[in-house]
Design a protein around this motif. Structure first.
Motif, PDB file in Angstrom:
ATOM      1  N   LEU A   9       5.783  -8.586   3.135  1.00 41.57           N
ATOM      2  CA  LEU A   9       6.916  -8.378   4.030  1.00 41.57           C
ATOM      3  C   LEU A   9       7.990  -9.405   3.730  1.00 41.57           C
ATOM      4  CD1 LEU A   9       5.120  -7.720   7.432  1.00 41.57           C
ATOM      5  CD2 LEU A   9       6.082  -6.063   5.858  1.00 41.57           C
ATOM      6  N   GLY A  10       9.166  -8.905   3.379  1.00 44.36           N
ATOM      7  CA  GLY A  10      10.261  -9.804   3.059  1.00 44.36           C
ATOM      8  C   GLY A  10      11.429  -9.669   4.005  1.00 44.36           C
ATOM      9  N   GLY A  11      11.396  -8.659   4.840  1.00 42.14           N
ATOM     10  CA  GLY A  11      12.503  -8.448   5.759  1.00 42.14           C
ATOM     11  C   GLY A  11      12.319  -7.179   6.558  1.00 42.14           C
ATOM     12  N   ARG A  12      13.352  -6.811   7.258  1.00 40.96           N
ATOM     13  CA  ARG A  12      13.315  -5.650   8.145  1.00 40.96           C
ATOM     14  C   ARG A  12      13.070  -4.343   7.378  1.00 40.96           C
ATOM     15  NH1 ARG A  12      11.668  -3.778  12.550  1.00 40.96           N
ATOM     16  NH2 ARG A  12      12.949  -2.200  13.502  1.00 40.96           N
ATOM     17  N   THR A  13      13.637  -4.216   6.170  1.00 42.40           N
ATOM     18  CA  THR A  13      13.454  -2.975   5.413  1.00 42.40           C
ATOM     19  C   THR A  13      11.988  -2.773   5.015  1.00 42.40           C
ATOM     20  OG1 THR A  13      14.044  -4.089   3.351  1.00 42.40           O
ATOM     21  CG2 THR A  13      15.802  -2.915   4.502  1.00 42.40           C
ATOM     22  N   ASP A  14      11.265  -3.853   4.753  1.00 45.04           N
ATOM     23  CA  ASP A  14       9.840  -3.730   4.425  1.00 45.04           C
ATOM     24  C   ASP A  14       9.039  -3.247   5.632  1.00 45.04           C
ATOM     25  OD1 ASP A  14      10.219  -4.594   1.810  1.00 45.04           O
ATOM     26  OD2 ASP A  14       9.987  -6.690   2.370  1.00 45.04           O
ATOM     27  N   VAL A  15       9.387  -3.720   6.824  1.00 43.20           N
ATOM     28  CA  VAL A  15       8.716  -3.275   8.045  1.00 43.20           C
ATOM     29  C   VAL A  15       9.025  -1.801   8.296  1.00 43.20           C
ATOM     30  CG1 VAL A  15       8.581  -3.581  10.552  1.00 43.20           C
ATOM     31  CG2 VAL A  15       8.695  -5.580   9.058  1.00 43.20           C
ATOM     32  N   ILE A  16      10.275  -1.402   8.109  1.00 45.72           N
ATOM     33  CA  ILE A  16      10.658   0.002   8.277  1.00 45.72           C
ATOM     34  C   ILE A  16       9.926   0.879   7.268  1.00 45.72           C
ATOM     35  CG2 ILE A  16      12.588   1.637   8.090  1.00 45.72           C
ATOM     36  CD1 ILE A  16      14.364  -0.632   9.216  1.00 45.72           C
ATOM     37  N   PHE A  17       9.799   0.394   6.037  1.00 47.44           N
ATOM     38  CA  PHE A  17       9.055   1.132   5.010  1.00 47.44           C
ATOM     39  C   PHE A  17       7.615   1.353   5.438  1.00 47.44           C
ATOM     40  CE2 PHE A  17       6.202   0.528   1.289  1.00 47.44           C
ATOM     41  CZ  PHE A  17       6.329   1.796   0.767  1.00 47.44           C
ATOM     42  N   LEU A  18       6.960   0.318   5.940  1.00 48.44           N
ATOM     43  CA  LEU A  18       5.576   0.458   6.375  1.00 48.44           C
ATOM     44  C   LEU A  18       5.462   1.413   7.562  1.00 48.44           C
ATOM     45  CD1 LEU A  18       4.267  -3.175   5.942  1.00 48.44           C
ATOM     46  CD2 LEU A  18       3.643  -1.168   4.609  1.00 48.44           C
ATOM     47  N   HIS A  19       6.411   1.343   8.493  1.00 50.75           N
ATOM     48  CA  HIS A  19       6.406   2.279   9.614  1.00 50.75           C
ATOM     49  C   HIS A  19       6.569   3.714   9.122  1.00 50.75           C
ATOM     50  CE1 HIS A  19       6.179  -0.385  13.016  1.00 50.75           C
ATOM     51  NE2 HIS A  19       7.215  -1.103  12.609  1.00 50.75           N
ATOM     52  N   ALA A  20       7.308   3.911   8.042  1.00 45.38           N
ATOM     53  CA  ALA A  20       7.549   5.257   7.506  1.00 45.38           C
ATOM     54  C   ALA A  20       6.313   5.825   6.816  1.00 45.38           C
ATOM     55  CB  ALA A  20       8.729   5.235   6.538  1.00 45.38           C
ATOM     56  N   ILE A  21       5.534   4.972   6.145  1.00 46.30           N
ATOM     57  CA  ILE A  21       4.394   5.517   5.397  1.00 46.30           C
ATOM     58  C   ILE A  21       3.102   5.573   6.202  1.00 46.30           C
ATOM     59  CG2 ILE A  21       5.324   4.833   3.173  1.00 46.30           C
ATOM     60  CD1 ILE A  21       3.012   2.740   3.174  1.00 46.30           C
ATOM     61  N   VAL A  22       3.028   4.865   7.319  1.00 50.38           N
ATOM     62  CA  VAL A  22       1.802   4.890   8.129  1.00 50.38           C
ATOM     63  C   VAL A  22       1.389   6.305   8.507  1.00 50.38           C
ATOM     64  CG1 VAL A  22       0.937   4.308  10.442  1.00 50.38           C
ATOM     65  CG2 VAL A  22       1.799   2.517   8.954  1.00 50.38           C
ATOM     66  N   PRO A  23       2.298   7.162   8.983  1.00 53.30           N
ATOM     67  CA  PRO A  23       1.845   8.526   9.315  1.00 53.30           C
ATOM     68  C   PRO A  23       1.542   9.383   8.085  1.00 53.30           C
ATOM     69  CG  PRO A  23       4.105   8.166  10.078  1.00 53.30           C
ATOM     70  CD  PRO A  23       3.650   6.926   9.408  1.00 53.30           C
TER      71      PRO A  23
ATOM     72  N   GLU B 108       1.423  -5.723  13.023  1.00 57.53           N
ATOM     73  CA  GLU B 108       2.277  -4.871  13.850  1.00 57.53           C
ATOM     74  C   GLU B 108       2.971  -3.798  13.017  1.00 57.53           C
ATOM     75  OE1 GLU B 108       4.836  -7.543  15.945  1.00 57.53           O
ATOM     76  OE2 GLU B 108       3.263  -8.133  17.358  1.00 57.53           O
ATOM     77  N   ALA B 109       3.275  -4.098  11.762  1.00 58.83           N
ATOM     78  CA  ALA B 109       3.950  -3.130  10.897  1.00 58.83           C
ATOM     79  C   ALA B 109       3.046  -1.951  10.534  1.00 58.83           C
ATOM     80  CB  ALA B 109       4.457  -3.813   9.633  1.00 58.83           C
ATOM     81  N   VAL B 110       1.738  -2.176  10.487  1.00 60.09           N
ATOM     82  CA  VAL B 110       0.807  -1.115  10.079  1.00 60.09           C
ATOM     83  C   VAL B 110      -0.214  -0.773  11.169  1.00 60.09           C
ATOM     84  CG1 VAL B 110       1.011  -1.542   7.609  1.00 60.09           C
ATOM     85  CG2 VAL B 110      -0.688  -2.794   8.936  1.00 60.09           C
TER      86      VAL B 110
END
Length: 110
Positions: free
Chosen positions: A46-60, A83-85
């Motif tokens: 995790l390097g920033g907000r975009t990495d967290v958003i990326f993880l939220h996008a691929i979890v489902p 929290e991201a995953v």
């Protein structure tokens, strides 16, 4: 006794370090790896907000594979990664812990 072989793919982690993939390309790679039933998909740190958003996008999207997220050795990093995953059915947090006394003293000041 049967032998078990687990496949771990680090393509996303390696390519993210180079910065050559777009957000959409990362999602497509994760979807294809999950379709191929790769056991573990290693994510970039995790390097920033975009990495967290990326993880939220691929979890489902990733139901068959374990999502592996590297964490630093501090409570905030572990908490942010979890929290991201947190909605993923299979999660692995990857911690690299020093095992020698020299590394523990130098890296962790213990």
């Amino acid at each position: 006794m049967p032998t078990t072989i687990s496949l771990s793919d680090a393509a996303l982690r390696e390519q993210a370090a180079k910065g050559t993939l777009s957000f959409k390309e990362k999602i497509e790679i994760a979807k294809y790896l999950d379709k191929l039933n790769v056991d573990v998909i290693e994510m970039p740190p995790l390097g920033g907000r975009t990495d967290v958003i990326f993880l939220h996008a691929i979890v489902p999207l990733c139901r068959a594979s374990v999502i592996c997220v590297p964490c630093a050795l501090d409570e905030a990093s572990v908490k942010a990664a979890y929290e991201a995953v947190s909605g993923a059915p299979k999660v692995r947090l990857q911690l690299r812990v020093p095992s020698s006394t020299v590394q523990m003293e130098y890296l962790l000041h213990k």
